[in-house]
Design a protein around this motif. Sequence first.
Motif, PDB file in Angstrom:
ATOM      1  N   LEU A   1     -10.794   5.884   8.295  1.00  0.00           N
ATOM      2  CA  LEU A   1     -10.742   6.097   6.671  1.00  0.00           C
ATOM      3  C   LEU A   1      -9.849   6.280   6.231  1.00  0.00           C
ATOM      4  CD1 LEU A   1     -14.143   6.546   5.846  1.00  0.00           C
ATOM      5  CD2 LEU A   1     -13.863   4.107   6.976  1.00  0.00           C
ATOM      6  N   ILE A   2      -9.391   5.317   5.170  1.00  0.00           N
ATOM      7  CA  ILE A   2      -7.744   5.626   4.230  1.00  0.00           C
ATOM      8  C   ILE A   2      -8.609   5.726   2.958  1.00  0.00           C
ATOM      9  CG2 ILE A   2      -5.437   4.775   3.582  1.00  0.00           C
ATOM     10  CD1 ILE A   2      -4.953   4.358   6.962  1.00  0.00           C
ATOM     11  N   THR A   3      -7.530   6.381   2.208  1.00  0.00           N
ATOM     12  CA  THR A   3      -8.117   5.645   0.276  1.00  0.00           C
ATOM     13  C   THR A   3      -7.345   6.431  -0.444  1.00  0.00           C
ATOM     14  OG1 THR A   3      -9.691   5.506  -0.693  1.00  0.00           O
ATOM     15  CG2 THR A   3      -9.869   7.535   0.426  1.00  0.00           C
ATOM     16  N   ASN A   4      -6.893   6.403  -2.158  1.00  0.00           N
ATOM     17  CA  ASN A   4      -6.633   7.438  -2.507  1.00  0.00           C
ATOM     18  C   ASN A   4      -7.604   8.445  -3.234  1.00  0.00           C
ATOM     19  OD1 ASN A   4      -7.090   4.984  -3.747  1.00  0.00           O
ATOM     20  ND2 ASN A   4      -5.332   4.773  -4.777  1.00  0.00           N
ATOM     21  N   ASP A   5      -8.661   7.810  -3.149  1.00  0.00           N
ATOM     22  CA  ASP A   5      -9.776   8.679  -3.661  1.00  0.00           C
ATOM     23  C   ASP A   5     -10.467   9.582  -3.097  1.00  0.00           C
ATOM     24  OD1 ASP A   5     -12.230   9.549  -5.167  1.00  0.00           O
ATOM     25  OD2 ASP A   5     -12.679   7.489  -5.222  1.00  0.00           O
ATOM     26  N   GLY A   6     -10.029  10.713  -3.756  1.00  0.00           N
ATOM     27  CA  GLY A   6     -10.112  12.557  -3.425  1.00  0.00           C
ATOM     28  C   GLY A   6     -11.536  12.947  -3.526  1.00  0.00           C
ATOM     29  N   THR A   7     -12.179  12.483  -4.568  1.00  0.00           N
ATOM     30  CA  THR A   7     -13.407  12.876  -4.802  1.00  0.00           C
ATOM     31  C   THR A   7     -14.377  11.977  -3.567  1.00  0.00           C
ATOM     32  OG1 THR A   7     -13.757  13.054  -7.191  1.00  0.00           O
ATOM     33  CG2 THR A   7     -15.587  13.107  -6.104  1.00  0.00           C
ATOM     34  N   TRP A   8     -14.056  10.557  -3.849  1.00  0.00           N
ATOM     35  CA  TRP A   8     -15.431   9.886  -2.079  1.00  0.00           C
ATOM     36  C   TRP A   8     -14.801  10.471  -1.110  1.00  0.00           C
ATOM     37  CZ3 TRP A   8     -13.259   6.466   1.747  1.00  0.00           C
ATOM     38  CH2 TRP A   8     -14.412   5.772   2.011  1.00  0.00           C
TER      39      TRP A   8
ATOM     40  N   TYR B   1       0.515  -1.476  -0.137  1.00  0.00           N
ATOM     41  CA  TYR B   1      -0.330   0.051  -0.298  1.00  0.00           C
ATOM     42  C   TYR B   1       0.761   1.251   0.059  1.00  0.00           C
ATOM     43  CZ  TYR B   1      -3.992  -3.260   1.110  1.00  0.00           C
ATOM     44  OH  TYR B   1      -4.998  -4.276   1.211  1.00  0.00           O
ATOM     45  N   GLN B   2       2.216   0.872   0.456  1.00  0.00           N
ATOM     46  CA  GLN B   2       3.039   2.162   0.758  1.00  0.00           C
ATOM     47  C   GLN B   2       3.181   3.313  -1.048  1.00  0.00           C
ATOM     48  OE1 GLN B   2       3.961   3.162   3.587  1.00  0.00           O
ATOM     49  NE2 GLN B   2       2.888   1.257   4.041  1.00  0.00           N
ATOM     50  N   GLY B   3       2.461   2.550  -1.913  1.00  0.00           N
ATOM     51  CA  GLY B   3       3.025   3.404  -3.126  1.00  0.00           C
ATOM     52  C   GLY B   3       1.481   4.286  -4.281  1.00  0.00           C
ATOM     53  N   ALA B   4       0.630   3.320  -3.554  1.00  0.00           N
ATOM     54  CA  ALA B   4      -0.601   4.102  -4.166  1.00  0.00           C
ATOM     55  C   ALA B   4      -1.672   5.182  -3.795  1.00  0.00           C
ATOM     56  CB  ALA B   4      -1.365   2.581  -3.325  1.00  0.00           C
ATOM     57  N   GLY B   5      -0.376   6.287  -2.595  1.00  0.00           N
ATOM     58  CA  GLY B   5      -1.220   7.812  -2.934  1.00  0.00           C
ATOM     59  C   GLY B   5      -1.832   7.980  -2.135  1.00  0.00           C
ATOM     60  N   LEU B   6      -2.121   6.674  -0.615  1.00  0.00           N
ATOM     61  CA  LEU B   6      -2.926   6.265   0.260  1.00  0.00           C
ATOM     62  C   LEU B   6      -3.173   7.956   1.043  1.00  0.00           C
ATOM     63  CD1 LEU B   6      -2.764   3.250   0.925  1.00  0.00           C
ATOM     64  CD2 LEU B   6      -5.075   4.264   0.128  1.00  0.00           C
ATOM     65  N   PHE B   7      -4.364   7.887   1.759  1.00  0.00           N
ATOM     66  CA  PHE B   7      -4.131   9.763   2.723  1.00  0.00           C
ATOM     67  C   PHE B   7      -4.804   9.430   3.547  1.00  0.00           C
ATOM     68  CE2 PHE B   7      -6.179  10.734  -0.659  1.00  0.00           C
ATOM     69  CZ  PHE B   7      -7.623  11.548  -0.701  1.00  0.00           C
ATOM     70  N   PRO B   8      -5.080   9.588   5.266  1.00  0.00           N
ATOM     71  CA  PRO B   8      -6.243   9.445   6.048  1.00  0.00           C
ATOM     72  C   PRO B   8      -7.741  10.478   5.125  1.00  0.00           C
ATOM     73  CG  PRO B   8      -4.822  10.404   6.933  1.00  0.00           C
ATOM     74  CD  PRO B   8      -3.937  10.127   5.395  1.00  0.00           C
ATOM     75  N   VAL B   9      -8.874  10.027   5.480  1.00  0.00           N
ATOM     76  CA  VAL B   9      -9.925  10.890   5.398  1.00  0.00           C
ATOM     77  C   VAL B   9     -10.396  11.463   6.566  1.00  0.00           C
ATOM     78  CG1 VAL B   9     -12.278  10.705   4.944  1.00  0.00           C
ATOM     79  CG2 VAL B   9     -11.198   9.463   3.638  1.00  0.00           C
TER      80      VAL B   9
END
Length: 239
Positions: A115-122, A95-103
Amino acid sequence: MAKTMRVDKLLGHTGWGTRRELKELCKGGHVTINGAVCRDSSQKVDPAADVIAVDGQAVSYEEHIYLMLYKPAGVVSATEDNVSPTVIGLLPRQYQGAGLFPVGRLDKDTTGLLLITNDGTWAHGITSPKQHMDKIYDAGVEGDIPADLGERFAAGIVLDDGLHCLPAQAVQTGPQSLTVVVQEGKFHQVKRMCAAVGLKVVRLHRRSIGSVVLDARLEPGQFRPLTVAEREALKGRSR
Protein backbone atom coordinates in the motif's frame (compact mmCIF):
# COMPACT_ATOMS: atom_id res chain seq x y z
CA MET A 1 -14.24 28.70 4.63
CA ALA A 2 -12.65 27.41 1.45
CA LYS A 3 -9.24 25.80 1.80
CA THR A 4 -6.84 27.63 -0.47
CA MET A 5 -3.20 27.06 -1.42
CA ARG A 6 -0.59 28.51 -3.74
CA VAL A 7 -0.93 27.33 -7.30
CA ASP A 8 2.73 26.22 -7.37
CA LYS A 9 2.13 24.02 -4.31
CA LEU A 10 -0.87 22.42 -5.99
CA LEU A 11 1.04 21.83 -9.22
CA GLY A 12 4.06 20.48 -7.35
CA HIS A 13 1.82 18.06 -5.46
CA THR A 14 0.52 16.74 -8.77
CA GLY A 15 3.97 16.23 -10.26
CA TRP A 16 4.30 19.20 -12.60
CA GLY A 17 7.77 20.17 -11.41
CA THR A 18 9.84 21.97 -8.80
CA ARG A 19 8.88 25.38 -7.44
CA ARG A 20 11.45 27.03 -9.73
CA GLU A 21 10.17 25.11 -12.77
CA LEU A 22 6.59 26.03 -11.93
CA LYS A 23 7.49 29.69 -11.57
CA GLU A 24 8.84 29.63 -15.12
CA LEU A 25 5.81 27.67 -16.31
CA CYS A 26 3.54 30.42 -14.98
CA LYS A 27 5.70 33.21 -16.35
CA GLY A 28 5.51 31.58 -19.77
CA GLY A 29 1.72 31.65 -19.73
CA HIS A 30 1.28 27.89 -19.61
CA VAL A 31 -0.93 27.84 -16.49
CA THR A 32 -4.57 28.90 -16.40
CA ILE A 33 -7.02 29.28 -13.52
CA ASN A 34 -10.67 29.13 -14.56
CA GLY A 35 -9.56 29.83 -18.13
CA ALA A 36 -7.49 32.94 -17.29
CA VAL A 37 -3.71 32.88 -17.66
CA CYS A 38 -1.90 32.84 -14.32
CA ARG A 39 1.61 34.33 -14.41
CA ASP A 40 2.05 34.52 -10.64
CA SER A 41 3.01 31.13 -9.17
CA SER A 42 2.13 32.33 -5.66
CA GLN A 43 -1.51 33.01 -6.54
CA LYS A 44 -3.95 31.30 -4.19
CA VAL A 45 -6.48 28.81 -5.55
CA ASP A 46 -9.25 26.67 -4.10
CA PRO A 47 -8.68 23.09 -5.31
CA ALA A 48 -12.34 22.23 -4.74
CA ALA A 49 -13.73 25.12 -6.77
CA ASP A 50 -11.12 26.39 -9.24
CA VAL A 51 -10.19 24.73 -12.52
CA ILE A 52 -6.42 24.69 -12.95
CA ALA A 53 -4.83 23.62 -16.24
CA VAL A 54 -1.35 23.40 -17.75
CA ASP A 55 -1.24 23.92 -21.50
CA GLY A 56 -4.94 23.14 -21.60
CA GLN A 57 -4.61 19.91 -19.59
CA ALA A 58 -6.80 19.98 -16.48
CA VAL A 59 -5.00 19.21 -13.23
CA SER A 60 -6.72 16.84 -10.80
CA TYR A 61 -5.84 17.45 -7.15
CA GLU A 62 -6.31 15.01 -4.26
CA GLU A 63 -4.96 15.84 -0.81
CA HIS A 64 -4.68 12.21 0.25
CA ILE A 65 -3.83 9.38 -2.12
CA TYR A 66 -4.29 5.65 -1.49
CA LEU A 67 -2.77 3.13 -3.91
CA MET A 68 -2.41 -0.63 -4.21
CA LEU A 69 0.86 -1.68 -5.86
CA TYR A 70 1.95 -5.13 -7.00
CA LYS A 71 5.53 -4.87 -5.83
CA PRO A 72 7.94 -6.74 -8.10
CA ALA A 73 11.23 -8.25 -6.98
CA GLY A 74 14.28 -6.03 -7.28
CA VAL A 75 12.81 -2.76 -6.03
CA VAL A 76 13.06 -1.40 -2.49
CA SER A 77 10.20 -0.22 -0.30
CA ALA A 78 11.47 3.33 0.08
CA THR A 79 10.87 6.83 -1.21
CA GLU A 80 14.45 7.14 -2.47
CA ASP A 81 17.58 5.02 -2.69
CA ASN A 82 21.04 5.68 -4.09
CA VAL A 83 21.52 2.15 -5.41
CA SER A 84 18.26 0.41 -6.24
CA PRO A 85 14.99 1.46 -7.90
CA THR A 86 12.20 2.29 -5.46
CA VAL A 87 8.49 1.55 -5.35
CA ILE A 88 7.74 5.29 -5.56
CA GLY A 89 9.81 5.44 -8.75
CA LEU A 90 7.39 2.97 -10.34
CA LEU A 91 4.61 5.56 -10.23
CA PRO A 92 3.93 8.08 -13.02
CA ARG A 93 4.80 11.77 -12.84
CA GLN A 94 1.53 13.01 -11.38
CA TYR A 95 2.29 11.15 -8.13
CA GLN A 96 5.92 12.19 -7.73
CA GLY A 97 5.30 15.44 -5.82
CA ALA A 98 2.55 14.22 -3.52
CA GLY A 99 4.74 13.07 -0.62
CA LEU A 100 3.83 9.42 -1.07
CA PHE A 101 5.47 6.65 0.96
CA PRO A 102 5.04 2.88 1.31
CA VAL A 103 2.91 1.63 4.20
CA GLY A 104 5.39 -0.64 5.95
CA ARG A 105 7.89 -2.44 3.78
CA LEU A 106 8.56 -5.58 1.79
CA ASP A 107 12.10 -6.89 1.36
CA LYS A 108 13.76 -6.19 -1.96
CA ASP A 109 13.23 -9.77 -3.19
CA THR A 110 9.69 -10.07 -1.78
CA THR A 111 6.73 -9.55 -4.11
CA GLY A 112 3.07 -8.77 -3.67
CA LEU A 113 0.70 -6.28 -2.11
CA LEU A 114 2.14 -2.96 -0.99
CA LEU A 115 0.00 0.00 0.00
CA ILE A 116 1.19 3.51 -0.82
CA THR A 117 -0.22 6.75 0.61
CA ASN A 118 0.55 10.22 1.93
CA ASP A 119 -1.88 9.86 4.84
CA GLY A 120 0.25 9.18 7.93
CA THR A 121 -2.64 8.55 10.32
CA TRP A 122 -4.20 6.00 7.98
CA ALA A 123 -0.85 4.27 7.48
CA HIS A 124 -0.21 4.02 11.23
CA GLY A 125 -3.51 2.22 11.69
CA ILE A 126 -2.26 -0.48 9.35
CA THR A 127 1.33 -0.90 10.50
CA SER A 128 0.81 -0.81 14.28
CA PRO A 129 0.75 -4.36 15.73
CA LYS A 130 -1.76 -3.08 18.31
CA GLN A 131 -4.33 -2.93 15.51
CA HIS A 132 -4.15 -6.72 14.91
CA MET A 133 -4.08 -6.30 11.12
CA ASP A 134 -3.45 -9.67 9.46
CA LYS A 135 -0.80 -9.79 6.72
CA ILE A 136 -0.94 -13.02 4.70
CA TYR A 137 2.12 -14.35 2.89
CA ASP A 138 2.80 -17.32 0.62
CA ALA A 139 6.30 -18.67 1.14
CA GLY A 140 8.44 -21.17 -0.73
CA VAL A 141 10.93 -22.82 1.63
CA GLU A 142 13.88 -25.17 1.75
CA GLY A 143 14.32 -27.64 4.60
CA ASP A 144 12.18 -30.14 6.47
CA ILE A 145 8.88 -28.58 7.51
CA PRO A 146 8.31 -29.59 11.14
CA ALA A 147 5.12 -31.44 12.01
CA ASP A 148 4.40 -29.00 14.83
CA LEU A 149 4.90 -25.91 12.64
CA GLY A 150 1.45 -24.46 13.36
CA GLU A 151 1.77 -24.92 17.11
CA ARG A 152 5.19 -23.28 17.25
CA PHE A 153 4.05 -20.22 15.30
CA ALA A 154 0.87 -19.96 17.40
CA ALA A 155 2.94 -19.99 20.59
CA GLY A 156 5.00 -17.03 19.43
CA ILE A 157 8.35 -17.62 17.72
CA VAL A 158 11.47 -16.41 19.51
CA LEU A 159 14.00 -15.02 17.00
CA ASP A 160 17.75 -15.54 17.12
CA ASP A 161 18.26 -12.19 18.88
CA GLY A 162 15.78 -13.11 21.62
CA LEU A 163 12.91 -11.08 20.21
CA HIS A 164 9.51 -12.61 20.95
CA CYS A 165 7.09 -12.42 18.01
CA LEU A 166 3.36 -12.15 18.48
CA PRO A 167 1.40 -15.39 17.97
CA ALA A 168 1.10 -16.10 14.25
CA GLN A 169 -0.28 -18.75 11.92
CA ALA A 170 1.61 -21.07 9.60
CA VAL A 171 0.06 -23.79 7.45
CA GLN A 172 1.86 -26.13 5.07
CA THR A 173 0.27 -25.81 1.62
CA GLY A 174 2.63 -28.00 -0.43
CA PRO A 175 5.81 -30.08 -0.20
CA GLN A 176 7.91 -26.91 0.17
CA SER A 177 5.36 -24.15 0.61
CA LEU A 178 3.60 -22.38 3.46
CA THR A 179 0.97 -19.76 4.12
CA VAL A 180 2.01 -17.49 6.98
CA VAL A 181 -0.19 -14.92 8.76
CA VAL A 182 1.41 -12.26 10.96
CA GLN A 183 0.13 -9.10 12.64
CA GLU A 184 3.40 -7.19 12.83
CA GLY A 185 6.13 -6.26 10.38
CA LYS A 186 9.54 -6.50 11.99
CA PHE A 187 12.67 -6.55 9.81
CA HIS A 188 12.80 -9.79 7.75
CA GLN A 189 10.21 -11.17 10.16
CA VAL A 190 8.69 -14.01 8.13
CA LYS A 191 12.11 -15.14 6.96
CA ARG A 192 13.50 -15.04 10.49
CA MET A 193 10.49 -16.86 11.94
CA CYS A 194 10.92 -19.61 9.38
CA ALA A 195 14.66 -19.76 10.10
CA ALA A 196 13.82 -20.30 13.79
CA VAL A 197 12.10 -23.58 12.86
CA GLY A 198 14.87 -24.69 10.48
CA LEU A 199 13.48 -23.39 7.19
CA LYS A 200 15.02 -21.08 4.57
CA VAL A 201 12.61 -18.87 2.68
CA VAL A 202 13.46 -18.82 -1.04
CA ARG A 203 10.30 -17.09 -2.27
CA LEU A 204 7.94 -14.73 -0.43
CA HIS A 205 4.77 -13.08 -1.69
CA ARG A 206 2.27 -10.98 0.28
CA ARG A 207 -1.27 -11.49 -0.94
CA SER A 208 -3.36 -9.49 1.51
CA ILE A 209 -3.44 -6.91 4.30
CA GLY A 210 -6.54 -7.04 6.47
CA SER A 211 -9.49 -7.54 4.15
CA VAL A 212 -7.70 -6.01 1.15
CA VAL A 213 -6.43 -8.60 -1.33
CA LEU A 214 -3.95 -7.95 -4.14
CA ASP A 215 -5.94 -7.39 -7.33
CA ALA A 216 -5.46 -10.43 -9.59
CA ARG A 217 -5.62 -8.14 -12.63
CA LEU A 218 -2.42 -6.34 -11.68
CA GLU A 219 0.92 -7.43 -13.07
CA PRO A 220 4.20 -6.89 -11.15
CA GLY A 221 4.98 -3.17 -11.13
CA GLN A 222 1.38 -2.12 -11.82
CA PHE A 223 -0.87 -0.24 -9.42
CA ARG A 224 -4.38 1.09 -9.00
CA PRO A 225 -6.14 3.42 -6.55
CA LEU A 226 -7.84 1.70 -3.65
CA THR A 227 -11.61 1.66 -3.83
CA VAL A 228 -13.49 3.64 -1.20
CA ALA A 229 -14.60 0.36 0.40
CA GLU A 230 -11.00 -0.93 0.59
CA ARG A 231 -9.73 2.33 2.01
CA GLU A 232 -12.46 2.53 4.62
CA ALA A 233 -12.03 -1.12 5.63
CA LEU A 234 -8.43 -0.37 6.57
CA LYS A 235 -9.18 3.08 7.96
CA GLY A 236 -11.59 1.58 10.46
CA ARG A 237 -8.64 0.01 12.25
CA SER A 238 -6.88 3.36 12.73
CA ARG A 239 -9.67 4.99 14.73
